[in-house]
Design a protein around this motif. Sequence first.
Motif, PDB file in Angstrom:
ATOM      1  N   GLN A  99       4.840   9.106 -36.824  1.00 19.51           N
ATOM      2  CA  GLN A  99       4.188  10.114 -36.003  1.00 19.51           C
ATOM      3  C   GLN A  99       4.612  11.516 -36.420  1.00 19.51           C
ATOM      4  O   GLN A  99       3.878  12.473 -36.251  1.00 19.51           O
ATOM      5  CB  GLN A  99       4.516   9.879 -34.524  1.00 19.51           C
ATOM      6  CG  GLN A  99       3.662  10.710 -33.578  1.00 19.51           C
ATOM      7  CD  GLN A  99       3.753  10.224 -32.153  1.00 19.51           C
ATOM      8  OE1 GLN A  99       4.537   9.348 -31.835  1.00 19.51           O
ATOM      9  NE2 GLN A  99       2.959  10.797 -31.295  1.00 19.51           N
ATOM     10  N   ASP A 114       4.660  -3.298 -33.672  1.00 22.44           N
ATOM     11  CA  ASP A 114       4.668  -3.318 -32.215  1.00 22.44           C
ATOM     12  C   ASP A 114       4.985  -1.960 -31.604  1.00 22.44           C
ATOM     13  O   ASP A 114       5.019  -1.824 -30.376  1.00 22.44           O
ATOM     14  CB  ASP A 114       5.676  -4.352 -31.703  1.00 22.44           C
ATOM     15  CG  ASP A 114       7.089  -4.084 -32.195  1.00 22.44           C
ATOM     16  OD1 ASP A 114       7.246  -3.342 -33.200  1.00 22.44           O
ATOM     17  OD2 ASP A 114       8.038  -4.616 -31.590  1.00 22.44           O
ATOM     18  N   ARG A 115       5.218  -0.935 -32.420  1.00 25.58           N
ATOM     19  CA  ARG A 115       5.560   0.384 -31.920  1.00 25.58           C
ATOM     20  C   ARG A 115       4.298   1.214 -31.684  1.00 25.58           C
ATOM     21  O   ARG A 115       3.347   1.162 -32.457  1.00 25.58           O
ATOM     22  CB  ARG A 115       6.455   1.131 -32.922  1.00 25.58           C
ATOM     23  CG  ARG A 115       7.770   0.415 -33.231  1.00 25.58           C
ATOM     24  CD  ARG A 115       8.671   0.330 -31.998  1.00 25.58           C
ATOM     25  NE  ARG A 115       9.953  -0.279 -32.317  1.00 25.58           N
ATOM     26  CZ  ARG A 115      11.017   0.413 -32.719  1.00 25.58           C
ATOM     27  NH1 ARG A 115      10.945   1.729 -32.852  1.00 25.58           N
ATOM     28  NH2 ARG A 115      12.150  -0.199 -32.994  1.00 25.58           N
ATOM     29  N   ALA A 116       4.322   2.020 -30.636  1.00 26.67           N
ATOM     30  CA  ALA A 116       3.161   2.858 -30.317  1.00 26.67           C
ATOM     31  C   ALA A 116       2.843   3.834 -31.435  1.00 26.67           C
ATOM     32  O   ALA A 116       1.692   4.261 -31.595  1.00 26.67           O
ATOM     33  CB  ALA A 116       3.402   3.617 -29.013  1.00 26.67           C
ATOM     34  N   TRP A 117       3.875   4.216 -32.227  1.00 25.78           N
ATOM     35  CA  TRP A 117       3.621   5.165 -33.304  1.00 25.78           C
ATOM     36  C   TRP A 117       3.227   4.500 -34.621  1.00 25.78           C
ATOM     37  O   TRP A 117       3.068   5.164 -35.634  1.00 25.78           O
ATOM     38  CB  TRP A 117       4.804   6.097 -33.528  1.00 25.78           C
ATOM     39  CG  TRP A 117       6.177   5.503 -33.543  1.00 25.78           C
ATOM     40  CD1 TRP A 117       7.098   5.559 -32.541  1.00 25.78           C
ATOM     41  CD2 TRP A 117       6.808   4.784 -34.614  1.00 25.78           C
ATOM     42  NE1 TRP A 117       8.259   4.922 -32.902  1.00 25.78           N
ATOM     43  CE2 TRP A 117       8.110   4.441 -34.176  1.00 25.78           C
ATOM     44  CE3 TRP A 117       6.419   4.392 -35.892  1.00 25.78           C
ATOM     45  CZ2 TRP A 117       9.007   3.723 -34.970  1.00 25.78           C
ATOM     46  CZ3 TRP A 117       7.304   3.674 -36.685  1.00 25.78           C
ATOM     47  CH2 TRP A 117       8.586   3.362 -36.210  1.00 25.78           C
ATOM     48  N   ARG A 165      -2.014   1.517 -34.743  1.00 23.16           N
ATOM     49  CA  ARG A 165      -2.087   1.644 -33.283  1.00 23.16           C
ATOM     50  C   ARG A 165      -2.499   3.051 -32.866  1.00 23.16           C
ATOM     51  O   ARG A 165      -3.293   3.235 -31.939  1.00 23.16           O
ATOM     52  CB  ARG A 165      -0.749   1.275 -32.646  1.00 23.16           C
ATOM     53  CG  ARG A 165      -0.474  -0.229 -32.594  1.00 23.16           C
ATOM     54  CD  ARG A 165       0.860  -0.515 -31.938  1.00 23.16           C
ATOM     55  NE  ARG A 165       1.065  -1.940 -31.757  1.00 23.16           N
ATOM     56  CZ  ARG A 165       0.864  -2.594 -30.614  1.00 23.16           C
ATOM     57  NH1 ARG A 165       0.435  -1.954 -29.550  1.00 23.16           N
ATOM     58  NH2 ARG A 165       1.095  -3.893 -30.535  1.00 23.16           N
ATOM     59  N   ARG A 166      -1.962   4.052 -33.535  1.00 22.37           N
ATOM     60  CA  ARG A 166      -2.305   5.436 -33.199  1.00 22.37           C
ATOM     61  C   ARG A 166      -3.782   5.717 -33.483  1.00 22.37           C
ATOM     62  O   ARG A 166      -4.480   6.341 -32.679  1.00 22.37           O
ATOM     63  CB  ARG A 166      -1.437   6.401 -34.007  1.00 22.37           C
ATOM     64  CG  ARG A 166       0.033   6.402 -33.608  1.00 22.37           C
ATOM     65  CD  ARG A 166       0.817   7.352 -34.488  1.00 22.37           C
ATOM     66  NE  ARG A 166       0.318   8.715 -34.360  1.00 22.37           N
ATOM     67  CZ  ARG A 166       0.345   9.633 -35.322  1.00 22.37           C
ATOM     68  NH1 ARG A 166       0.831   9.332 -36.520  1.00 22.37           N
ATOM     69  NH2 ARG A 166      -0.109  10.853 -35.103  1.00 22.37           N
ATOM     70  N   ALA A 198      -6.047   3.764 -30.884  1.00 24.68           N
ATOM     71  CA  ALA A 198      -5.943   4.314 -29.532  1.00 24.68           C
ATOM     72  C   ALA A 198      -6.646   5.655 -29.434  1.00 24.68           C
ATOM     73  O   ALA A 198      -7.351   5.938 -28.453  1.00 24.68           O
ATOM     74  CB  ALA A 198      -4.474   4.454 -29.135  1.00 24.68           C
ATOM     75  N   TRP A 214      -1.217  -5.522 -33.484  1.00 22.38           N
ATOM     76  CA  TRP A 214      -1.488  -4.150 -33.037  1.00 22.38           C
ATOM     77  C   TRP A 214      -2.066  -4.105 -31.627  1.00 22.38           C
ATOM     78  O   TRP A 214      -2.556  -3.069 -31.187  1.00 22.38           O
ATOM     79  CB  TRP A 214      -2.459  -3.472 -33.991  1.00 22.38           C
ATOM     80  CG  TRP A 214      -1.915  -3.302 -35.383  1.00 22.38           C
ATOM     81  CD1 TRP A 214      -0.600  -3.173 -35.743  1.00 22.38           C
ATOM     82  CD2 TRP A 214      -2.664  -3.255 -36.602  1.00 22.38           C
ATOM     83  NE1 TRP A 214      -0.493  -3.042 -37.107  1.00 22.38           N
ATOM     84  CE2 TRP A 214      -1.727  -3.093 -37.654  1.00 22.38           C
ATOM     85  CE3 TRP A 214      -4.024  -3.331 -36.894  1.00 22.38           C
ATOM     86  CZ2 TRP A 214      -2.136  -3.005 -38.989  1.00 22.38           C
ATOM     87  CZ3 TRP A 214      -4.419  -3.247 -38.219  1.00 22.38           C
ATOM     88  CH2 TRP A 214      -3.480  -3.073 -39.254  1.00 22.38           C
ATOM     89  N   GLY A 215      -2.035  -5.230 -30.918  1.00 24.43           N
ATOM     90  CA  GLY A 215      -2.439  -5.215 -29.519  1.00 24.43           C
ATOM     91  C   GLY A 215      -3.805  -5.776 -29.211  1.00 24.43           C
ATOM     92  O   GLY A 215      -4.196  -5.847 -28.046  1.00 24.43           O
TER      93      GLY A 215
END
Length: 218
Positions: free
Chosen positions: A33, A153-156, A160-161, A164, A193-194
């Motif tokens: 990030q 698994d990290r939001a950054w 995933r970024r 989202a 990635w969710g």
Amino acid sequence: MTVHVPVRPATTEPHGRPAGTRRPGPAQRSSPQAGERLRPLTRRQIEDRFAELGKLYAQTSGGGPRAWNVARGAFLRRLAADVRRPGFGLLIAETTVLTGCAYGYPVPGGDPPGVRGLERYLTGSVLPVAASGRLFLVSGIVVPARVRREHHDRAWNLARRLQARLLAEHDAALGVTLVDRADGATVRALRSWGWRYAEGDTLQSSVLGPYGVLVLGP
């Protein structure tokens, strides 16, 4: 309408390190990030950067130069078709160079949903979201191999970024993508990635075609 998550890609990461140095461990690496900026491109900007986007796709598709040319051509033809769809959006990630992108378009509301061929795959809980006009089809996520291998698994995490931000910018209640049920590598990457299965805990087989549906909340 599949997501590009290569199994053995050639990445855009620099090759080689000075002699006597070691690859930094997880604790030493900065968050992606901090180094990668996300921003949307307008349709004109996408057209201006077609060659660069095609190069990114080729570099993350694996194989040699001949395979890159084939992959790049197919990708750019699909992108040229998608970019004409109403509401199409594309995000890029960049440092001093392009490092990733994600793109897609909203599914027009109504009953059945307004993307030809998609409606036969949408059932159960996805249909009301589609009818409301807040279903967004993510048709591509293009990222280097490290994004699939590390910190998924990290939001950054970059994938995933990107996904989202894409859903948020289009005020989507739910993201959807179609995946080849036989493409286990892509399914595993998306799940990490969710993304989740639209119905039940597996990709259900279907007599209607080879694809299964994965969904993602905003």
